[in-house]
Enzyme design. Structure first.
Site, PDB file in Angstrom:
ATOM      1  N   TYR A 108      10.139  -7.251  -8.554  1.00 47.05           N
ATOM      2  CA  TYR A 108       8.889  -7.022  -9.020  1.00 47.05           C
ATOM      3  C   TYR A 108       8.417  -6.291 -10.491  1.00 47.05           C
ATOM      4  O   TYR A 108       7.920  -6.814 -11.288  1.00 47.05           O
ATOM      5  CB  TYR A 108       7.892  -6.285  -8.087  1.00 47.05           C
ATOM      6  CG  TYR A 108       6.653  -5.612  -8.363  1.00 47.05           C
ATOM      7  CD1 TYR A 108       5.471  -6.437  -8.643  1.00 47.05           C
ATOM      8  CD2 TYR A 108       6.267  -4.487  -8.845  1.00 47.05           C
ATOM      9  CE1 TYR A 108       4.458  -6.040  -9.170  1.00 47.05           C
ATOM     10  CE2 TYR A 108       5.291  -3.965  -9.101  1.00 47.05           C
ATOM     11  CZ  TYR A 108       4.373  -4.706  -9.316  1.00 47.05           C
ATOM     12  OH  TYR A 108       3.078  -4.054  -9.785  1.00 47.05           O
ATOM     13  N   SER A 141       2.371  -2.246 -15.260  1.00 45.36           N
ATOM     14  CA  SER A 141       2.466  -1.128 -14.364  1.00 45.36           C
ATOM     15  C   SER A 141       3.446  -0.140 -14.882  1.00 45.36           C
ATOM     16  O   SER A 141       4.451  -0.258 -15.589  1.00 45.36           O
ATOM     17  CB  SER A 141       3.267  -1.815 -13.137  1.00 45.36           C
ATOM     18  OG  SER A 141       3.592  -0.819 -12.144  1.00 45.36           O
ATOM     19  N   LYS A 158       7.339  -7.552 -14.548  1.00 44.20           N
ATOM     20  CA  LYS A 158       6.332  -6.810 -15.140  1.00 44.20           C
ATOM     21  C   LYS A 158       7.032  -6.425 -16.851  1.00 44.20           C
ATOM     22  O   LYS A 158       6.277  -6.739 -17.910  1.00 44.20           O
ATOM     23  CB  LYS A 158       5.925  -5.493 -14.857  1.00 44.20           C
ATOM     24  CG  LYS A 158       5.127  -5.549 -13.639  1.00 44.20           C
ATOM     25  CD  LYS A 158       3.661  -6.330 -13.913  1.00 44.20           C
ATOM     26  CE  LYS A 158       2.960  -6.701 -12.584  1.00 44.20           C
ATOM     27  NZ  LYS A 158       1.663  -7.668 -12.825  1.00 44.20           N
TER      28      LYS A 158
HETATM   29  C1  UD1 Z   1       4.699   0.544  -6.095  1.00 42.13           C
HETATM   30  C2  UD1 Z   1       4.964   0.402  -7.660  1.00 42.13           C
HETATM   31  C3  UD1 Z   1       3.830  -0.070  -8.268  1.00 42.13           C
HETATM   32  C4  UD1 Z   1       3.248  -1.273  -7.974  1.00 42.13           C
HETATM   33  C5  UD1 Z   1       2.878  -1.056  -6.486  1.00 42.13           C
HETATM   34  C6  UD1 Z   1       2.410  -2.388  -5.736  1.00 42.13           C
HETATM   35  C7  UD1 Z   1       6.662   2.231  -8.520  1.00 42.13           C
HETATM   36  C8  UD1 Z   1       6.720   3.540  -9.062  1.00 42.13           C
HETATM   37  N1  UD1 Z   1       5.385   1.751  -8.147  1.00 42.13           N
HETATM   38  O1  UD1 Z   1       3.779   1.731  -5.991  1.00 42.13           O
HETATM   39  O2  UD1 Z   1       4.105  -0.190  -9.828  1.00 42.13           O
HETATM   40  O3  UD1 Z   1       2.138  -1.791  -8.397  1.00 42.13           O
HETATM   41  O4  UD1 Z   1       3.836  -0.692  -5.789  1.00 42.13           O
HETATM   42  O5  UD1 Z   1       2.410  -2.499  -4.480  1.00 42.13           O
HETATM   43  O6  UD1 Z   1       7.596   1.314  -8.127  1.00 42.13           O
HETATM   44  N2  UD1 Z   1       4.189   5.956   1.404  1.00 42.13           N
HETATM   45  C9  UD1 Z   1       4.099   6.585   2.421  1.00 42.13           C
HETATM   46  N3  UD1 Z   1       4.142   5.703   3.700  1.00 42.13           N
HETATM   47  C10 UD1 Z   1       3.673   4.484   3.566  1.00 42.13           C
HETATM   48  C11 UD1 Z   1       3.177   3.817   2.213  1.00 42.13           C
HETATM   49  C12 UD1 Z   1       3.763   4.631   1.018  1.00 42.13           C
HETATM   50  O7  UD1 Z   1       4.780   7.650   2.755  1.00 42.13           O
HETATM   51  O8  UD1 Z   1       3.350   3.830   4.464  1.00 42.13           O
HETATM   52  C13 UD1 Z   1       4.389   6.614   0.247  1.00 42.13           C
HETATM   53  C14 UD1 Z   1       5.417   5.987  -0.800  1.00 42.13           C
HETATM   54  O9  UD1 Z   1       6.767   6.478  -0.413  1.00 42.13           O
HETATM   55  C15 UD1 Z   1       5.105   6.737  -2.145  1.00 42.13           C
HETATM   56  C16 UD1 Z   1       3.588   6.668  -2.095  1.00 42.13           C
HETATM   57  O10 UD1 Z   1       3.082   6.652  -0.681  1.00 42.13           O
HETATM   58  O11 UD1 Z   1       5.510   7.979  -2.302  1.00 42.13           O
HETATM   59  C17 UD1 Z   1       2.594   5.713  -2.718  1.00 42.13           C
HETATM   60  O12 UD1 Z   1       3.259   4.281  -2.159  1.00 42.13           O
HETATM   61  P1  UD1 Z   1       2.727   2.753  -2.488  1.00 42.13           P
HETATM   62  O13 UD1 Z   1       1.316   3.024  -2.106  1.00 42.13           O
HETATM   63  O14 UD1 Z   1       3.486   1.920  -1.698  1.00 42.13           O
HETATM   64  O15 UD1 Z   1       2.783   2.704  -4.147  1.00 42.13           O
HETATM   65  P2  UD1 Z   1       4.097   3.092  -5.142  1.00 42.13           P
HETATM   66  O16 UD1 Z   1       5.567   2.476  -4.212  1.00 42.13           O
HETATM   67  O17 UD1 Z   1       4.006   4.157  -5.785  1.00 42.13           O
END
Ligand code: UD1
Length: 339
Positions: free
Chosen positions: A150, A125, A154
């Protein structure tokens, strides 16, 4: 040639099984079904016309894992997806994450060494980079102190593979995914989060279809053009195809090192609001969302430098954000029809 796909009924695993079969590989899946369903095997068969082998095994069980490898000495390569992946849960239950994600890898490597399987592709990741100092992030970027157990599993897993390949007749390719989203165009397989989704896109589609009341956008005070966090979203089918290329590369003797690592992203960053906009455009739905505080542990922005994967692996992501969001929406609608 026969490939073992661990975690093959899961989200990325199932899409990879389809691509492997469509490229002529025979596939056997191991999964403990802790976050997926055995019916995925039948849906894979509906897409490809071939039912992959399936064994329900928990890979943290060393005895059962070794026994599997003894019974399947004809395996040419392993793609190891099986792992727990909820960042927040890993903070609450660190030992569960270390025990599950690391013991399973150790048992797989032990089984490979015992039965002479020489090739492993590992599901890593971009989280290994933390918040990188330089964007886009290349494979040479330093591995920063992990933000979550997590992420740490990795990082440690990558090191376990590197040190093991030094002393065993095993080669590895570490694939560092950015943010996989979307679903197969057949809408027969896709992301199936059990319980409340943590990730953005399943939360968007579940909100739009009425399973959730509203999407919370975590923070609009980041140092980004619209203030929301930026990620490099990649279509899961593009990602799956990279695994086939990685396996071809190892089996074809084209690896240049015992362990190689590649970033798998599109190279383009999108903010949370841009993702929502794309979703609203392709679905014609108005999404109910509100801006709330930042989510603890989230980084501000990350996107990939994909030059090395493009040039050395000969792989490039093809699908854009609208296609990703439309396929995710079609999958959510298909799920609703099944009930
Ligand atoms: C994270 C991990 C990634 C992992 C993945 C698995 C990091 C950088 N990345 O991805 O390695 O494989 O989780 O679950 O740590 N968001 C919202 N509202 C929501 C959900 C998400 O605003 O309800 C935003 C988050 O703040 C983020 C973006 O959407 O900015 C993506 O979030 P998400 O899909 O959870 O993935 P990551 O956190 O980037």
């Amino acid at each position: 040639m026969k490939i073992l796909v661990t975690g093959g009924t899961g989200y990325i695993g199932s899409h990879t099984v389809v691509e492997l079969q469509q490229s002529g590989y025979e596939v056997i899946i191991i999964d403990n079904l802790s976050n997926s369903y055995e019916s995925v095997v039948d849906n894979i068969e509906k897409i490809t016309g071939t039912k992959p082998g399936f064994e329900k095994i928990d890979l943290t069980d060393a005895g059962k894992t070794i026994d599997f490898f003894k019974r399947h000495s004809d395996i040419s390569g392993v793609i190891h997806f099986a792992a727990l992946k909820a960042v927040g849960e890993s903070v609450e239950k660190p030992l569960l994450y270390y025990r599950n994600n690391l013991n399973s890898l150790i048992n797989v490597l032990e089984g490979m060494a015992l039965s002479g399987v020489e090739n492993i592709v590992f599901s890593s990741s971009c989280t290994v980079y933390g918040q990188p100092d330089v964007l886009p992030v290349t494979e040479k970027a330093p591995i920063k102190k992990a933000w979550s157990p997590y992420a740490n599993t990795k990082q440690i897993a990558e090191e376990i593979i590197e040190f093991t390949t030094n002393v065993k007749n095993i080669k590895g390719i570490l694939l560092r995914y950015f943010n996989p989203i979307g679903a197969h165009e057949s809408a027969l397989i896709g992301e199936l989060p059990i319980g409340i989704p943590n990730n953005l896109v399943p939360f968007i589609t579940q909100t739009a279809i009425g399973k959730r009341e509203l999407l919370r956008v975590f923070g609009d005070d980041y140092d980004t053009p619209d203030g929301t966090a930026i990620r490099d979203y990649i279509h899961v089918v593009d990602l799956a195809k990279a695994h086939v290329i990685a396996i071809d590369r190892m089996l074809g003797g084209k690896s240049k090192d015992k362990v190689e690592m590649f970033n798998l992203g599109t190279g383009n960053g999108f903010s949370v609001l841009e993702v929502i906009k794309s979703f609203e455009k392709v679905s014609g739905e108005k999404l109910n969302y509100k801006i709330v505080d930042r989510r603890p542990g989230d980084i501000e922005k990350v996107w990939a430098d994909t030059t090395f994967a493009n040039e050395e692996l000969g792989w490039k992501a093809e699908k854009g954000i609208d296609e990703m969001m439309l396929s995710a929406w079609n999958w959510e609608k298909a799920l609703q029809e099944i009930g």
